[in-house]
Design a protein around this motif. Structure first.
Motif, PDB file in Angstrom:
ATOM      1  N   SER A 122      10.649  -2.621  -7.745  1.00  0.00           N
ATOM      2  CA  SER A 122      10.882  -1.291  -7.178  1.00  0.00           C
ATOM      3  C   SER A 122       9.556  -0.645  -6.806  1.00  0.00           C
ATOM      4  CB  SER A 122      11.626  -0.409  -8.178  1.00  0.00           C
ATOM      5  OG  SER A 122      10.773  -0.061  -9.267  1.00  0.00           O
ATOM      6  N   TYR A 123       9.623   0.364  -5.962  1.00  0.00           N
ATOM      7  CA  TYR A 123       8.415   1.072  -5.564  1.00  0.00           C
ATOM      8  C   TYR A 123       7.730   1.718  -6.768  1.00  0.00           C
ATOM      9  CZ  TYR A 123       7.977   0.859  -0.466  1.00  0.00           C
ATOM     10  OH  TYR A 123       7.724   0.456   0.823  1.00  0.00           O
ATOM     11  N   GLY A 126       0.811  -1.208   0.000  1.00  0.00           N
ATOM     12  CA  GLY A 126       0.000   0.000   0.000  1.00  0.00           C
ATOM     13  C   GLY A 126       0.845   1.258   0.000  1.00  0.00           C
ATOM     14  N   GLU A 127       1.931   1.243   0.762  1.00  0.00           N
ATOM     15  CA  GLU A 127       2.845   2.387   0.789  1.00  0.00           C
ATOM     16  C   GLU A 127       3.434   2.646  -0.587  1.00  0.00           C
ATOM     17  OE1 GLU A 127       6.824   3.870   3.222  1.00  0.00           O
ATOM     18  OE2 GLU A 127       6.511   1.727   2.901  1.00  0.00           O
ATOM     19  N   ALA A 128       3.853   1.580  -1.278  1.00  0.00           N
ATOM     20  CA  ALA A 128       4.445   1.743  -2.604  1.00  0.00           C
ATOM     21  C   ALA A 128       3.438   2.302  -3.594  1.00  0.00           C
ATOM     22  CB  ALA A 128       4.982   0.397  -3.095  1.00  0.00           C
ATOM     23  N   ILE A 129       2.206   1.815  -3.537  1.00  0.00           N
ATOM     24  CA  ILE A 129       1.168   2.296  -4.449  1.00  0.00           C
ATOM     25  C   ILE A 129       0.905   3.787  -4.229  1.00  0.00           C
ATOM     26  CG2 ILE A 129      -1.291   2.132  -4.993  1.00  0.00           C
ATOM     27  CD1 ILE A 129      -1.040  -0.908  -4.401  1.00  0.00           C
ATOM     28  N   LYS A 157      12.189  -0.602  -1.172  1.00  0.00           N
ATOM     29  CA  LYS A 157      12.191   0.814  -1.498  1.00  0.00           C
ATOM     30  C   LYS A 157      13.603   1.330  -1.728  1.00  0.00           C
ATOM     31  CE  LYS A 157      10.273   5.232   0.085  1.00  0.00           C
ATOM     32  NZ  LYS A 157       9.473   5.906   1.140  1.00  0.00           N
ATOM     33  N   GLY A 158      13.800   2.043  -2.833  1.00  0.00           N
ATOM     34  CA  GLY A 158      15.048   2.759  -3.065  1.00  0.00           C
ATOM     35  C   GLY A 158      16.104   1.978  -3.809  1.00  0.00           C
ATOM     36  N   HIS A 159      16.263   0.706  -3.469  1.00  0.00           N
ATOM     37  CA  HIS A 159      17.312  -0.079  -4.114  1.00  0.00           C
ATOM     38  C   HIS A 159      16.969  -1.561  -3.995  1.00  0.00           C
ATOM     39  CE1 HIS A 159      18.807  -1.371  -0.183  1.00  0.00           C
ATOM     40  NE2 HIS A 159      18.687  -0.113   0.207  1.00  0.00           N
TER      41      HIS A 159
END
Length: 253
Positions: free
Chosen positions: A194-195, A15-18, A178-180
Protein backbone atom coordinates in the motif's frame (compact mmCIF):
# COMPACT_ATOMS: atom_id res chain seq x y z
CA UNK A 1 16.23 20.29 12.54
CA UNK A 2 14.70 17.88 10.02
CA UNK A 3 16.99 15.63 8.05
CA UNK A 4 17.64 16.52 4.44
CA UNK A 5 16.88 13.70 2.01
CA UNK A 6 17.51 13.35 -1.72
CA UNK A 7 14.77 11.45 -3.51
CA UNK A 8 15.57 10.42 -7.07
CA UNK A 9 12.72 9.51 -9.38
CA UNK A 10 10.45 11.83 -7.45
CA UNK A 11 7.79 11.94 -10.18
CA UNK A 12 7.52 8.17 -10.44
CA UNK A 13 5.13 5.72 -8.81
CA UNK A 14 7.32 4.94 -5.79
CA UNK A 15 8.34 8.55 -5.38
CA UNK A 16 4.68 9.56 -5.32
CA UNK A 17 3.93 7.03 -2.57
CA UNK A 18 6.87 8.20 -0.46
CA UNK A 19 5.95 11.88 -0.72
CA UNK A 20 2.27 11.07 -0.21
CA UNK A 21 3.09 10.00 3.33
CA UNK A 22 6.29 11.90 4.17
CA UNK A 23 6.04 15.29 2.46
CA UNK A 24 6.27 17.16 5.76
CA UNK A 25 8.66 14.80 7.52
CA UNK A 26 11.96 15.86 5.91
CA UNK A 27 13.68 18.62 4.02
CA UNK A 28 13.42 17.22 0.53
CA UNK A 29 15.60 17.62 -2.50
CA UNK A 30 13.80 15.99 -5.40
CA UNK A 31 15.32 14.84 -8.67
CA UNK A 32 13.58 13.63 -11.81
CA UNK A 33 14.05 13.93 -15.55
CA UNK A 34 10.49 15.26 -15.80
CA UNK A 35 9.41 18.60 -14.28
CA UNK A 36 7.07 18.44 -11.29
CA UNK A 37 3.39 18.08 -12.07
CA UNK A 38 2.25 19.70 -8.84
CA UNK A 39 3.69 21.74 -5.99
CA UNK A 40 6.75 19.78 -4.80
CA UNK A 41 7.55 19.76 -1.06
CA UNK A 42 11.14 20.89 -1.57
CA UNK A 43 13.79 21.91 -4.05
CA UNK A 44 13.26 20.18 -7.39
CA UNK A 45 16.11 19.34 -9.74
CA UNK A 46 15.19 18.45 -13.34
CA UNK A 47 17.95 16.16 -14.52
CA UNK A 48 18.63 12.70 -15.85
CA UNK A 49 19.96 10.20 -13.32
CA UNK A 50 22.97 9.61 -15.60
CA UNK A 51 23.95 13.30 -15.48
CA UNK A 52 26.91 13.03 -13.12
CA UNK A 53 27.33 16.77 -12.55
CA UNK A 54 23.64 17.29 -11.76
CA UNK A 55 23.47 14.30 -9.42
CA UNK A 56 26.59 15.40 -7.56
CA UNK A 57 25.18 18.89 -7.14
CA UNK A 58 21.85 17.48 -5.91
CA UNK A 59 23.72 15.34 -3.41
CA UNK A 60 25.39 18.29 -1.68
CA UNK A 61 24.31 18.83 1.91
CA UNK A 62 21.86 15.93 2.21
CA UNK A 63 21.90 13.34 4.97
CA UNK A 64 20.44 10.32 3.17
CA UNK A 65 19.44 9.17 -0.31
CA UNK A 66 16.35 7.31 -1.46
CA UNK A 67 17.22 6.10 -4.95
CA UNK A 68 14.04 5.06 -6.72
CA UNK A 69 14.74 6.44 -10.22
CA UNK A 70 14.94 4.16 -13.24
CA UNK A 71 12.92 2.55 -15.99
CA UNK A 72 10.18 0.65 -14.06
CA UNK A 73 8.83 -1.41 -16.95
CA UNK A 74 9.17 -5.16 -16.50
CA UNK A 75 9.42 -5.36 -20.29
CA UNK A 76 12.12 -2.69 -20.49
CA UNK A 77 14.82 -3.57 -23.04
CA UNK A 78 18.52 -3.68 -22.31
CA UNK A 79 19.01 -0.42 -24.21
CA UNK A 80 16.99 1.26 -21.46
CA UNK A 81 17.83 -0.65 -18.28
CA UNK A 82 21.57 -0.33 -18.85
CA UNK A 83 21.75 3.49 -18.73
CA UNK A 84 18.70 4.23 -16.60
CA UNK A 85 18.87 1.46 -14.00
CA UNK A 86 22.50 0.36 -13.89
CA UNK A 87 24.66 3.28 -14.99
CA UNK A 88 22.39 5.70 -13.14
CA UNK A 89 22.67 3.71 -9.92
CA UNK A 90 26.45 3.74 -10.13
CA UNK A 91 26.34 7.51 -10.63
CA UNK A 92 24.28 7.80 -7.44
CA UNK A 93 26.66 5.65 -5.40
CA UNK A 94 29.76 7.46 -6.65
CA UNK A 95 28.20 10.83 -5.82
CA UNK A 96 27.08 9.60 -2.38
CA UNK A 97 30.61 8.46 -1.52
CA UNK A 98 32.17 11.72 -2.66
CA UNK A 99 29.55 13.74 -0.74
CA UNK A 100 30.20 11.81 2.47
CA UNK A 101 26.65 10.49 2.71
CA UNK A 102 26.29 7.53 5.05
CA UNK A 103 22.97 5.96 4.08
CA UNK A 104 21.40 4.94 0.76
CA UNK A 105 18.10 3.09 0.25
CA UNK A 106 17.72 1.48 -3.17
CA UNK A 107 14.37 0.60 -4.71
CA UNK A 108 14.90 -2.95 -5.91
CA UNK A 109 12.07 -5.21 -7.04
CA UNK A 110 10.40 -8.58 -6.67
CA UNK A 111 11.53 -9.14 -10.26
CA UNK A 112 15.03 -9.75 -8.88
CA UNK A 113 13.71 -13.17 -7.80
CA UNK A 114 10.91 -13.61 -10.31
CA UNK A 115 11.98 -17.01 -11.61
CA UNK A 116 11.53 -18.69 -8.24
CA UNK A 117 7.82 -18.55 -9.03
CA UNK A 118 8.18 -20.34 -12.36
CA UNK A 119 10.30 -23.28 -11.18
CA UNK A 120 8.60 -26.33 -9.69
CA UNK A 121 11.96 -27.30 -8.25
CA UNK A 122 11.99 -24.34 -5.89
CA UNK A 123 13.57 -25.70 -2.68
CA UNK A 124 11.20 -26.64 0.13
CA UNK A 125 12.90 -24.10 2.39
CA UNK A 126 11.23 -21.38 0.30
CA UNK A 127 7.74 -22.86 0.54
CA UNK A 128 5.18 -22.64 3.30
CA UNK A 129 1.84 -24.27 2.54
CA UNK A 130 2.63 -23.94 -1.17
CA UNK A 131 3.50 -20.28 -0.76
CA UNK A 132 6.89 -18.69 -1.31
CA UNK A 133 8.62 -17.19 1.69
CA UNK A 134 11.77 -15.71 0.25
CA UNK A 135 13.63 -13.68 2.87
CA UNK A 136 16.49 -11.97 1.04
CA UNK A 137 19.13 -14.61 1.81
CA UNK A 138 18.32 -16.61 -1.33
CA UNK A 139 20.33 -16.24 -4.52
CA UNK A 140 18.80 -13.80 -7.02
CA UNK A 141 16.85 -15.27 -9.95
CA UNK A 142 15.69 -12.35 -12.11
CA UNK A 143 12.65 -12.96 -14.24
CA UNK A 144 13.42 -10.35 -16.91
CA UNK A 145 16.05 -7.79 -17.87
CA UNK A 146 14.44 -5.28 -15.52
CA UNK A 147 15.06 -7.80 -12.74
CA UNK A 148 18.65 -8.20 -13.92
CA UNK A 149 19.12 -4.45 -13.52
CA UNK A 150 17.78 -4.60 -9.97
CA UNK A 151 20.08 -7.48 -9.05
CA UNK A 152 22.95 -5.42 -10.44
CA UNK A 153 21.86 -2.46 -8.34
CA UNK A 154 21.89 -4.66 -5.24
CA UNK A 155 25.39 -5.89 -6.13
CA UNK A 156 26.58 -2.30 -6.59
CA UNK A 157 25.25 -1.51 -3.14
CA UNK A 158 27.11 -4.49 -1.69
CA UNK A 159 30.34 -3.24 -3.28
CA UNK A 160 29.94 0.34 -2.08
CA UNK A 161 29.12 -0.89 1.42
CA UNK A 162 32.17 -3.16 1.59
CA UNK A 163 34.53 -0.76 -0.15
CA UNK A 164 33.41 2.58 1.32
CA UNK A 165 31.34 1.76 4.40
CA UNK A 166 28.01 3.06 3.06
CA UNK A 167 24.92 1.83 4.88
CA UNK A 168 22.78 0.29 2.14
CA UNK A 169 19.30 -1.20 2.21
CA UNK A 170 17.72 -2.75 -0.87
CA UNK A 171 13.92 -2.82 -0.81
CA UNK A 172 12.48 -5.48 -3.12
CA UNK A 173 9.17 -3.78 -3.80
CA UNK A 174 6.12 -5.92 -4.54
CA UNK A 175 2.93 -4.72 -6.21
CA UNK A 176 2.53 -1.06 -5.26
CA UNK A 177 -0.95 0.34 -5.84
CA UNK A 178 -2.77 3.33 -4.43
CA UNK A 179 -5.96 3.07 -2.39
CA UNK A 180 -6.67 -0.63 -2.71
CA UNK A 181 -4.97 -3.92 -3.60
CA UNK A 182 -5.21 -5.34 -7.11
CA UNK A 183 -8.76 -6.51 -7.79
CA UNK A 184 -9.29 -10.12 -8.93
CA UNK A 185 -5.56 -10.73 -9.08
CA UNK A 186 -4.50 -13.21 -6.42
CA UNK A 187 -0.77 -12.99 -7.04
CA UNK A 188 -0.89 -9.21 -6.92
CA UNK A 189 -2.79 -9.32 -3.64
CA UNK A 190 -0.12 -11.56 -2.10
CA UNK A 191 2.55 -9.09 -3.21
CA UNK A 192 0.59 -5.91 -2.46
CA UNK A 193 2.29 -2.85 -0.98
CA UNK A 194 0.00 0.00 0.00
CA UNK A 195 1.02 3.62 -0.38
CA UNK A 196 1.09 4.27 3.36
CA UNK A 197 3.13 1.12 4.05
CA UNK A 198 5.53 2.13 1.28
CA UNK A 199 6.03 5.57 2.82
CA UNK A 200 6.48 4.06 6.28
CA UNK A 201 8.99 1.51 5.01
CA UNK A 202 11.18 4.14 3.36
CA UNK A 203 10.82 6.33 6.45
CA UNK A 204 12.35 3.46 8.42
CA UNK A 205 15.10 3.20 5.80
CA UNK A 206 16.03 6.79 6.66
CA UNK A 207 15.79 6.43 10.43
CA UNK A 208 17.06 2.93 11.21
CA UNK A 209 20.65 1.81 11.67
CA UNK A 210 21.90 -0.98 9.40
CA UNK A 211 24.93 -2.17 7.44
CA UNK A 212 23.92 -3.93 4.20
CA UNK A 213 20.41 -5.37 3.94
CA UNK A 214 17.95 -6.85 1.48
CA UNK A 215 14.33 -6.61 2.61
CA UNK A 216 10.98 -7.19 0.97
CA UNK A 217 8.52 -4.35 0.48
CA UNK A 218 4.99 -5.67 0.83
CA UNK A 219 2.12 -5.00 3.20
CA UNK A 220 1.22 -7.49 5.93
CA UNK A 221 -1.00 -9.56 3.65
CA UNK A 222 -2.47 -12.82 4.91
CA UNK A 223 -0.95 -14.63 1.97
CA UNK A 224 2.69 -13.79 1.29
CA UNK A 225 5.36 -14.81 -1.17
CA UNK A 226 7.98 -12.95 0.84
CA UNK A 227 9.03 -12.74 4.46
CA UNK A 228 8.75 -9.43 6.31
CA UNK A 229 10.84 -10.56 9.27
CA UNK A 230 14.06 -8.84 8.23
CA UNK A 231 12.31 -5.56 7.48
CA UNK A 232 10.62 -5.69 10.85
CA UNK A 233 13.72 -6.72 12.78
CA UNK A 234 16.32 -4.45 11.20
CA UNK A 235 14.26 -1.45 10.11
CA UNK A 236 11.41 -1.48 12.61
CA UNK A 237 8.89 -1.80 9.78
CA UNK A 238 5.31 -2.01 11.09
CA UNK A 239 2.96 -2.41 8.10
CA UNK A 240 -0.66 -1.47 8.70
CA UNK A 241 -2.40 -2.80 5.60
CA UNK A 242 -3.46 -6.27 4.50
CA UNK A 243 -4.96 -7.12 1.12
CA UNK A 244 -7.26 -9.65 2.81
CA UNK A 245 -8.94 -6.84 4.77
CA UNK A 246 -10.00 -4.94 1.67
CA UNK A 247 -13.79 -4.68 1.87
CA UNK A 248 -14.42 -3.28 -1.60
CA UNK A 249 -14.61 0.32 -0.45
CA UNK A 250 -11.78 1.26 1.88
CA UNK A 251 -9.19 -0.39 4.06
CA UNK A 252 -10.42 -1.66 7.40
CA UNK A 253 -8.66 0.41 10.07
Amino acid sequence: MAQSVLLTGAEGHVGEAILDGLADAYEWRLLDRDPPTGDPPGEFVVADITDEAAVRQAMEGVDAVLHVAGDPRKTAPWESVLPNNIDGTKVVYDAAVDAGIEKVAFASSNHAVGHYETDERTPEMYRTDDEFRLDGTELPRPGNLYGVSKVTGEALGRYYHDEYGLSVVNVRIGNLTKGHPPIDYERGQAMWLSYRDCAHLFDRCIKADYDYEIVYGISDNDRKYYSLERAKEVLGYEPRDNSAEWDGDEMVA
